[in-house]
Write a protein that holds these residues in place. Sequence first.
Motif, PDB file in Angstrom:
ATOM      1  N   THR A  20       0.692  -1.009   0.340  1.00  0.00           N
ATOM      2  CA  THR A  20       0.162   0.437  -0.150  1.00  0.00           C
ATOM      3  C   THR A  20       1.191   1.533   0.407  1.00  0.00           C
ATOM      4  OG1 THR A  20      -1.625  -0.828   1.270  1.00  0.00           O
ATOM      5  CG2 THR A  20      -2.076   1.505   1.678  1.00  0.00           C
ATOM      6  N   LEU A  21       1.836   1.152   0.880  1.00  0.00           N
ATOM      7  CA  LEU A  21       2.555   2.751   0.968  1.00  0.00           C
ATOM      8  C   LEU A  21       3.956   3.002  -0.205  1.00  0.00           C
ATOM      9  CD1 LEU A  21       4.324   1.484   4.362  1.00  0.00           C
ATOM     10  CD2 LEU A  21       2.420   3.340   4.136  1.00  0.00           C
ATOM     11  N   ARG A  22       3.840   1.342  -1.275  1.00  0.00           N
ATOM     12  CA  ARG A  22       5.052   1.428  -2.125  1.00  0.00           C
ATOM     13  C   ARG A  22       3.768   2.202  -3.153  1.00  0.00           C
ATOM     14  NH1 ARG A  22       4.348  -0.821  -6.410  1.00  0.00           N
ATOM     15  NH2 ARG A  22       3.121  -1.841  -6.394  1.00  0.00           N
ATOM     16  N   ARG A  23       2.119   1.827  -3.228  1.00  0.00           N
ATOM     17  CA  ARG A  23       1.518   1.948  -4.230  1.00  0.00           C
ATOM     18  C   ARG A  23       1.511   3.790  -4.018  1.00  0.00           C
ATOM     19  NH1 ARG A  23      -2.889  -1.767  -3.489  1.00  0.00           N
ATOM     20  NH2 ARG A  23      -4.441  -0.432  -4.698  1.00  0.00           N
ATOM     21  N   ILE A  24       1.028   4.103  -3.058  1.00  0.00           N
ATOM     22  CA  ILE A  24       1.210   5.688  -2.793  1.00  0.00           C
ATOM     23  C   ILE A  24       2.278   6.690  -3.104  1.00  0.00           C
ATOM     24  CG2 ILE A  24       1.021   7.033  -1.082  1.00  0.00           C
ATOM     25  CD1 ILE A  24      -1.314   5.034   0.660  1.00  0.00           C
ATOM     26  N   ASP A  25       3.654   5.899  -2.735  1.00  0.00           N
ATOM     27  CA  ASP A  25       4.601   6.968  -3.159  1.00  0.00           C
ATOM     28  C   ASP A  25       4.598   6.961  -4.893  1.00  0.00           C
ATOM     29  OD1 ASP A  25       5.234   6.791  -0.222  1.00  0.00           O
ATOM     30  OD2 ASP A  25       6.816   5.462  -1.050  1.00  0.00           O
ATOM     31  N   ASP A  26       4.071   5.626  -5.756  1.00  0.00           N
ATOM     32  CA  ASP A  26       4.208   5.514  -6.757  1.00  0.00           C
ATOM     33  C   ASP A  26       3.162   6.497  -7.451  1.00  0.00           C
ATOM     34  OD1 ASP A  26       5.963   3.751  -7.242  1.00  0.00           O
ATOM     35  OD2 ASP A  26       4.753   1.801  -7.697  1.00  0.00           O
ATOM     36  N   ALA A  27       2.121   6.473  -6.690  1.00  0.00           N
ATOM     37  CA  ALA A  27       0.959   7.348  -7.088  1.00  0.00           C
ATOM     38  C   ALA A  27       1.158   9.172  -7.030  1.00  0.00           C
ATOM     39  CB  ALA A  27       0.104   6.866  -6.296  1.00  0.00           C
ATOM     40  N   TYR A  28       1.728   9.094  -6.186  1.00  0.00           N
ATOM     41  CA  TYR A  28       2.779  10.458  -5.701  1.00  0.00           C
ATOM     42  C   TYR A  28       3.588  10.926  -7.005  1.00  0.00           C
ATOM     43  CZ  TYR A  28       4.813  14.300  -3.476  1.00  0.00           C
ATOM     44  OH  TYR A  28       5.541  15.920  -2.974  1.00  0.00           O
ATOM     45  N   ASN A  29       4.934  10.475  -6.846  1.00  0.00           N
ATOM     46  CA  ASN A  29       5.516  10.147  -8.108  1.00  0.00           C
ATOM     47  C   ASN A  29       5.186  11.117  -9.516  1.00  0.00           C
ATOM     48  OD1 ASN A  29       7.734  10.125  -5.688  1.00  0.00           O
ATOM     49  ND2 ASN A  29       7.987   7.915  -6.420  1.00  0.00           N
ATOM     50  N   TYR A  30       4.132   9.646  -9.510  1.00  0.00           N
ATOM     51  CA  TYR A  30       3.661  10.488 -11.457  1.00  0.00           C
ATOM     52  C   TYR A  30       2.807  11.355 -10.917  1.00  0.00           C
ATOM     53  CZ  TYR A  30      -0.117   9.593 -14.620  1.00  0.00           C
ATOM     54  OH  TYR A  30      -0.663   9.292 -15.838  1.00  0.00           O
ATOM     55  N   LEU A  31       1.862  11.975 -10.204  1.00  0.00           N
ATOM     56  CA  LEU A  31       0.710  12.999 -10.145  1.00  0.00           C
ATOM     57  C   LEU A  31       2.439  13.921 -10.501  1.00  0.00           C
ATOM     58  CD1 LEU A  31      -1.590  12.010  -7.075  1.00  0.00           C
ATOM     59  CD2 LEU A  31      -1.468  12.510  -9.823  1.00  0.00           C
ATOM     60  N   ILE A  32       3.226  13.731  -9.293  1.00  0.00           N
ATOM     61  CA  ILE A  32       4.407  15.621  -9.586  1.00  0.00           C
ATOM     62  C   ILE A  32       5.028  14.985 -11.308  1.00  0.00           C
ATOM     63  CG2 ILE A  32       6.213  15.930  -8.614  1.00  0.00           C
ATOM     64  CD1 ILE A  32       4.124  16.673  -6.466  1.00  0.00           C
ATOM     65  N   ASP A  33       5.253  13.526 -11.334  1.00  0.00           N
ATOM     66  CA  ASP A  33       5.710  13.713 -12.787  1.00  0.00           C
ATOM     67  C   ASP A  33       5.269  14.764 -13.705  1.00  0.00           C
ATOM     68  OD1 ASP A  33       8.347  12.389 -11.731  1.00  0.00           O
ATOM     69  OD2 ASP A  33       7.315  10.670 -12.272  1.00  0.00           O
ATOM     70  N   THR A  34       3.725  14.023 -13.502  1.00  0.00           N
ATOM     71  CA  THR A  34       2.326  14.481 -14.812  1.00  0.00           C
ATOM     72  C   THR A  34       2.015  16.004 -14.280  1.00  0.00           C
ATOM     73  OG1 THR A  34       1.214  13.563 -13.619  1.00  0.00           O
ATOM     74  CG2 THR A  34       1.882  12.103 -15.501  1.00  0.00           C
ATOM     75  N   HIS A  35       2.843  16.478 -13.827  1.00  0.00           N
ATOM     76  CA  HIS A  35       1.862  18.059 -12.399  1.00  0.00           C
ATOM     77  C   HIS A  35       0.706  18.203 -12.954  1.00  0.00           C
ATOM     78  CE1 HIS A  35       6.297  19.001 -14.206  1.00  0.00           C
ATOM     79  NE2 HIS A  35       5.762  18.818 -15.665  1.00  0.00           N
ATOM     80  N   GLN A  36       0.094  17.283 -11.763  1.00  0.00           N
ATOM     81  CA  GLN A  36      -1.348  17.460 -11.432  1.00  0.00           C
ATOM     82  C   GLN A  36      -1.440  17.541 -10.086  1.00  0.00           C
ATOM     83  OE1 GLN A  36      -3.626  13.412 -12.715  1.00  0.00           O
ATOM     84  NE2 GLN A  36      -1.758  13.369 -14.000  1.00  0.00           N
TER      85      GLN A  36
END
Length: 144
Positions: free
Chosen positions: A23-39
């Motif tokens: 769960t923590l890994r998925r949250i970290d991945d989602a955060y990184n994706y959102l930052i990378d895509t400027h959302q």
Amino acid sequence: MNNETKDTRSGIKAYQESMRQETLRRIDDAYNYLIDTHQTVNRSSISRESGVSRVTLNNPAISEHLKKFPEFAPKQNRSDTKSIEELLREQEILKEALKKAQNRSRRLANENQHIKQEYKELNESHQKLLGAYQKLTEDKLIRL
């Protein structure tokens, strides 16, 4: 029988811990994706991207994990207020910068006017030359 229960509990605890880490890994991945895509980064967008429910994100352990991200870090009180003298100094600096910008803007506007006038004069001269050239070619064709 006591050993069997202990083994079963340790297996369940290991499974639960692996699920928490996932769960923590998925949250970290989602955060990184959102930052990378400027959302925008908030609990709803992390929930949507990670597939973790918003209720789970409110879990105390996960809320603590989210605090490592600047968007979820606790806001600090700004006790370092500037003194009136510092604010007045900053205001004077900004006024001076504004005057410089206004002067530069006026200078550029004047320069633009001169360039437009020069362009107009050159265009008129060019039209006169085109007319003269056309007249010469017509005279040349008539002589032939």
